[in-house]
Design a protein around this motif. Sequence first.
Motif, mmCIF file in Angstrom:
data_model
loop_
_atom_site.group_PDB
_atom_site.id
_atom_site.type_symbol
_atom_site.label_atom_id
_atom_site.label_comp_id
_atom_site.label_asym_id
_atom_site.label_seq_id
_atom_site.Cartn_x
_atom_site.Cartn_y
_atom_site.Cartn_z
ATOM 1 N N ALA A 419 0.843 -1.194 0.000
ATOM 2 C CA ALA A 419 0.000 0.000 0.000
ATOM 3 C C ALA A 419 0.881 1.247 0.000
ATOM 4 O O ALA A 419 1.799 1.369 0.814
ATOM 5 N N SER A 438 5.511 -2.421 10.325
ATOM 6 C CA SER A 438 4.449 -3.417 10.225
ATOM 7 C C SER A 438 4.216 -4.043 11.597
ATOM 8 O O SER A 438 5.025 -4.830 12.086
ATOM 9 N N SER A 449 -3.513 9.196 7.640
ATOM 10 C CA SER A 449 -2.729 8.013 7.295
ATOM 11 C C SER A 449 -2.984 6.876 8.272
ATOM 12 O O SER A 449 -3.007 5.701 7.880
ATOM 13 N N ILE A 453 -4.099 3.060 7.290
ATOM 14 C CA ILE A 453 -3.271 1.912 7.683
ATOM 15 C C ILE A 453 -4.058 0.959 8.565
ATOM 16 O O ILE A 453 -3.939 -0.273 8.442
ATOM 17 N N LEU A 456 -6.271 -1.222 6.403
ATOM 18 C CA LEU A 456 -5.493 -2.257 5.725
ATOM 19 C C LEU A 456 -5.095 -3.366 6.696
ATOM 20 O O LEU A 456 -5.094 -4.550 6.337
ATOM 21 N N SER A 471 3.024 -1.092 4.226
ATOM 22 C CA SER A 471 2.558 0.260 3.917
ATOM 23 C C SER A 471 3.730 1.220 3.735
ATOM 24 O O SER A 471 4.723 1.154 4.465
#
Length: 746
Positions: A419, A438, A449, A453, A456, A471
């Motif tokens: 992403a 992550s 943002s 995130i 996702l 990301s």
Amino acid sequence: GGILFGPSILGHPAIMGDILFPPRSVLTLETSAAFGIMFFLFAVGVRTNPTSMVRPGKQAAILGMSTMVTTLLLSLSLSFILKFYVPMEDTLAVSLPYLAASQSLIAFPNISCLLAELKMSSTDIGRLAVSSAMFCDLIGISLVAILLGILQSNRHPTKSALSLTSAVLLVLIMVYIVRPLLLKVVKRIPPGKPVGDHYVFFCFTGNLVAGFISEVIGQHFVLGPLVFGLMVPDGPPLGAALISKLDYFVGKFLYPTFLTTSGLKTNFFAIEPRSLWIVMFLIVSSFLIKIAAVVLTSRFFDINFQDSIVIGLMLNARGVCELVVFNLWRDGGVLSDQEFALCVISVVGITAIITPLIKWLYDPSTRHGPIKRRTIQHSKRDNEFRILLCIQNQDNVPSMINLLEASNATEQSPIAVIAVLLVELAGRANPMLVAHHSTRALQTSNSKSSHIINALRQYELCNESCATVQSFSAISQLQTMHDDICRLASDQNATIIILPFHKHWEIDGSIGSVSRGTQNMNIKVMDKAPCSVGILVDRGILTGSLSILNNQSIYHVVVINIGGPDDAEALSYGARMGRHRNVTLTLIRFLLIRCDNPRERKQDNNLIDEVRQANLGNQNFIFQEQVVKDGVGLATSLRGLESNFDLIIVGRHHQASGILMGLGAWSECPELGVIGDILASPDFGSTASVLVVQQQRLRGEKFNKRMMKPMVISHEPEHDVSDVVAVPVDNDHDYRWEIAIDREKV
């Protein structure tokens, strides 16, 4: 302009020097120039991320330090050799070591402006050059501050020591008192709200106060504004607001005034021919030394020879930073009129040389070209499906999450999502590609943002062991953002890139906003992508996209097939979605009446047969063939898809066929192709999102010959729409093969 009106040309006393610039007007200009350079350096500091100056990375630090030190030592040595063995004027002999030392400076603002002009800020070597320059700027600023402190105190040891100590204290106060205050100010600004004018006024006043304090403690007044600018957090909200206020006034008035005054001080008649040759030899030698230092250091980092030459040319960039230093040295008595004029000539000459050389040696467009095939059609069924998902607006996230979920992540064929949050560069000098950590925990921040995130990561948690999400944030100008996307797709071995459409819908079905910058970015990505590309036209806001995560709803997908590699890629993507238990897949193939050639359509027939064979017994799969007479009949048939599906997938380009005749005459979005443009039009009246797919383009491949440009014929006779029987798509779960044709008119 300053040189034109200066003593070298029109401003010469024998022509009209006293008429153009009498002494009182020159004083006014120099005062304006002083304010101009203060606010210019303040803006440079605001755009710069001080963390990148302190921690540039091992490669950039070693490259910058070795280049700077090597150039400094060899250039100084050469200047002393010339000084002792070549006859020259006394003023030149005094200033020659200073000129040699100035050649080692690597100024970040100069390189940043050069790369922005060449549109190379997002390239690999551009980022490396910028990082090296930022690290070298930290050293250069320190050295110049020490030298200016000595010059300002007339080389008195005690006064020089006090001046330098005061400068260190000023920097410490800025770091430990002013910086925390500014961070508190940023936290008080509501997200998404404009910055109050009182905050901007406070920063501008602080800039003037910092310049005054610098002058009081024995430093030059430019030190304070530069350090104060570095303390302001770059980017939105505060940094971007300050830059937007400064750009016009400083860029159009104050900064050109400083350049004009520099030109007015340049007198070519003061240059002696011998001095010109000596300085030219020194500058050219230093220029070559810097390039050689970069080339030698690059050998340890596996940078090829041509790229190292280009980096060396970038680090040789000259500009306003050198002019500032030369003006300060002239005011301090280090440079006479002759040496100052020679320095100005060197800045202009080197800039004129390196710009075309860089353009000639480095072409960014060829760096991320496709090397091997990366398509959905040619991937093995059990391979990992790697999707590069570009997100520009958080309103598009629900539709993109549904697209990811419909892509059918399984343990046999997992999905890797890369992403990329597309952030337009504002209040920063250099583009950045930031990798987000992550973690499995959701972020608690209220930023845009963080919301993206978290969505996702929610998808990743719902598909545990079948999907991974990595990301990034690409902070760049829209004109060069395609370089970041293509480079990341190449590095991450992406199978397909999903791009956002440049138009956004309002809830009433009208177009809310249009971004031409995003449209140009999409076109550039499609031209240069190392894999397949899809543009998602998101209409999810019209129906309030229901999530298909956790089996919450059924997702209705239709694939439109006319023929060609792009349609084959679209069909391959649709076939993958058809294996998802919550997806119903409808495949509609359009044929032109009396013009179907089985030999030409052999590859398309084989692919469709494979998809039909794979879906035998699948109650969620429907296949239809519709025969139409011309483009008008095709458009009429497409109208039947308006309200029956959640997603329409279609290829960008199609095989040469009369079925598209005349449709391209009204095309508004060439990046969508003829059919995609019709489906994405507000006049189409559909609530379904559209995914327009382009298969990877490999240069010289035979399959590229099968791709056709849409036929555009704007003057054709009237068409009888009654020739076409459009069969409405049935959404029940029966597997069927339907053909629609008006046989009475065949």
